[in-house]
Scaffold this active site. Structure first.
Site, PDB file in Angstrom:
ATOM      1  N   CYS B 140       0.819  -1.216   0.000  1.00  0.00           N
ATOM      2  CA  CYS B 140       0.000   0.000   0.000  1.00  0.00           C
ATOM      3  C   CYS B 140       0.849   1.260   0.000  1.00  0.00           C
ATOM      4  O   CYS B 140       0.637   2.155  -0.822  1.00  0.00           O
ATOM      5  CB  CYS B 140      -0.947  -0.010   1.202  1.00  0.00           C
ATOM      6  SG  CYS B 140      -0.162  -0.378   2.787  1.00  0.00           S
ATOM      7  N   HIS B 220      -2.543   5.702   6.143  1.00  0.00           N
ATOM      8  CA  HIS B 220      -1.191   6.258   6.242  1.00  0.00           C
ATOM      9  C   HIS B 220      -1.221   7.706   5.757  1.00  0.00           C
ATOM     10  O   HIS B 220      -2.078   8.091   4.966  1.00  0.00           O
ATOM     11  CB  HIS B 220      -0.221   5.510   5.326  1.00  0.00           C
ATOM     12  CG  HIS B 220      -0.223   4.024   5.463  1.00  0.00           C
ATOM     13  ND1 HIS B 220       0.164   3.379   6.611  1.00  0.00           N
ATOM     14  CD2 HIS B 220      -0.522   3.046   4.566  1.00  0.00           C
ATOM     15  CE1 HIS B 220       0.085   2.063   6.416  1.00  0.00           C
ATOM     16  NE2 HIS B 220      -0.335   1.833   5.187  1.00  0.00           N
TER      17      HIS B 220
END
Lengths: 339, 339
Positions: B140, B220
């Site tokens: 990711c 994130h």
């Protein structure tokens, strides 16, 4: 003769500065000002500190059985310096009172820079604060930035600083502050106020900071990138950091989180697990010619405490030279001697 | 004729890829492999997916009343491609099995790069994956990095990338993972593996990343600094970002946290509040001559889903050109059309 100090506000910073003042050989803590008889007041009583309050609040303290030594005006009559540790922007509202008593004052970073004649960091501009009436100790993050910038500047002129700051969301006791989930850009548009605040102390530095708030209470973490005017070596950088007061190096092989760091400080008997130093991860230091990067932690509750002590010495001219004040402060607080 | 797809593993990534496959006009989801009859299996049953398992685990499923369509070998006999979404490093242990059935496979970023012939990002190197037997969709964070690097590279050669990554600690369902307090350097010594992983796709890029883990589950956040070979304008950068697939711009005046962003995605009906795009804060974009900085969010559970779909098209040569595959994937998943 000792400099007589009062502390207005007995929250996160105020209580720590008050306790630190009691450890200084050249200072006397006359008393503290509390506006409410909360649980922190009880700890002040237990520690034997003299408590002052606003005239209109005295009854509230008496109702709780807390002895009051007088009003804030009584305290101002008995001190040379007032450390203002009231909440952000509240200090400015007290300034007129300090002025009317012709008392010097040390403000905190939560105030606008204009509250004081100089924004202060002991390593960077102690001399500028000598004999001044009003100084402002910059906030925890800015203090952390300035110390590292000072250390790196010893290697040569800094062309540029870029910083990323992961801020702790709240202190342990701040039960109404958040978030407890998510990452918040603070702000989304750079620079964060930290770069601007660094520029109140080092006016011509090219610095940009980005900041986010993360759900933790223990410490901030900064990663900085420096571009220098000359290429430097890895050893030079580590030496500069190691030889700067209030910067501590730890190895990421030993510990690699703010949680372990604060627990270690507790294990080693630091009061409240406080860490006054910038804690730089030595293995985070990366040097590529004229580029230097590194990561460090800033314990937001404690890092400005030694700076407040030095600010008192500067404005009262107890010491003319930064290094002489820093030496006493650091010895009395055990700085760089716990690890 | 549709490409027949199986998905091995039905956790965070596997279930999302499986659902996404069912939306593709040129693909058929034959079934999924689950090794344990847990709550996620129940959701697969409810969705009407055909469930396969290991021969030795079939009884466990029957005991829970869950119908099993066959073994993993039965599934391999019925598919053209297996998407391996097993936990990190487990995929490699299945590779021999896929090979023995002469089936192509798409692995995830939790595997070592060596598991595959090529590490993959649809925007950057779709062509390299054409007709290959084994590709690995990078993780990711790396996917997030590669998309932004691709967008900025459209403005000219990138001399250098420096990145700071605040990683979410765990996904919502990962109830045993931490931390719930503190900031963890991941690792203390740079570069974090993200820069190395970028280099598995763009081999000659000068990139260094620092990463910390923070106590959040939502997304994130990356802040990147680019040094380019030429000076660029603010508008050029915003245009490059806006015109790159899978990059969405939001204004920090509208929302400034991963929490608000994910809530908005839920409000607008995105499945599970998933965000497939890099969400760049437009006001975070700072341009100073040849220097570009910006901040964006990466929803760790979702961002690799479209990349997996494109990887299937590349290795089966359903589409020869990246843009043709991306167009279908993005239309079927509603990418860049929800905000």
């Amino acid at each position: 003769m000792k400099v007589r100090v009062g502390v207005n506000g007995y929250g996160t910073i105020g209580k720590r500065v008050a306790w630190a003042v009691t450890l200084q050989p050249d200072m006397e803590l006359v008393g503290i000002v509390k506006t409410k008889p909360n649980w922190e007041t009880l700890s002040a009583v237990k520690r034997g500190l003299r408590i002052y309050t606003l005239k209109e609040n005295m009854r509230e303290f008496h109702a709780r059985g807390i002895e009051i030594h007088g009003t804030i005006e009584d305290l101002l009559n008995s001190v040379d310096v007032m450390v203002d540790a009231t909440p952000g922007d509240v200090g400015a509202t007290y300034k007129k009172l300090y002025e009317s008593f012709s008392r010097k004052a040390v403000f905190q970073g939560g105030e606008e820079p204009e509250v004081a004649e100089v924004s202060f960091n002991a390593l960077v501009n102690y001399g500028e604060a000598l004999g001044k009436n009003y100084v402002r100790v910059v906030s925890c993050n800015t203090t952390g930035l300035l110390r590292i910038i000072h250390a790196i500047s010893r290697l040569g002129r800094i062309k540029r600083v870029r910083g990323f700051i992961a801020r702790r969301a709240a202190d342990l006791k701040e039960i109404k502050k958040g978030p407890i989930e998510g990452i918040i850009l603070d702000p989304s548009k750079p620079p964060s106020h930290h770069a601007l605040d660094v520029n109140t102390v080092i006016k011509d530095l090219d610095i940009i900071t980005y900041a986010v708030v993360v759900p933790t209470t223990l410490a901030h973490v900064h990663t900085l990138q420096f571009m220098l005017e000359r290429a430097v070596s890895h050893d030079e950088v580590l030496d500069a950091l190691a030889n700067t007061p209030r910067i501590l190096l730890v190895d990421g092989g030993l510990l690699k989180s703010t949680a372990e760091l604060r627990e270690l400080a507790r294990d080693l008997g630091r009061p409240q697990g406080d860490i006054y130093e910038n804690v730089v991860w030595s293995d985070s230091v990366l040097v590529r010619g004229d580029e230097v990067m590194l990561t460090y932690a800033v314990h937001q509750e404690a890092i400005v405490v030694p700076e407040n002590i030095d600010a008192i010495r500067a404005i009262t001219r107890l010491k003319e030279r930064a290094e002489d004040s820093i030496k006493i402060t650091d010895e009395t607080l055990g700085i760089k001697r716990w690890l």
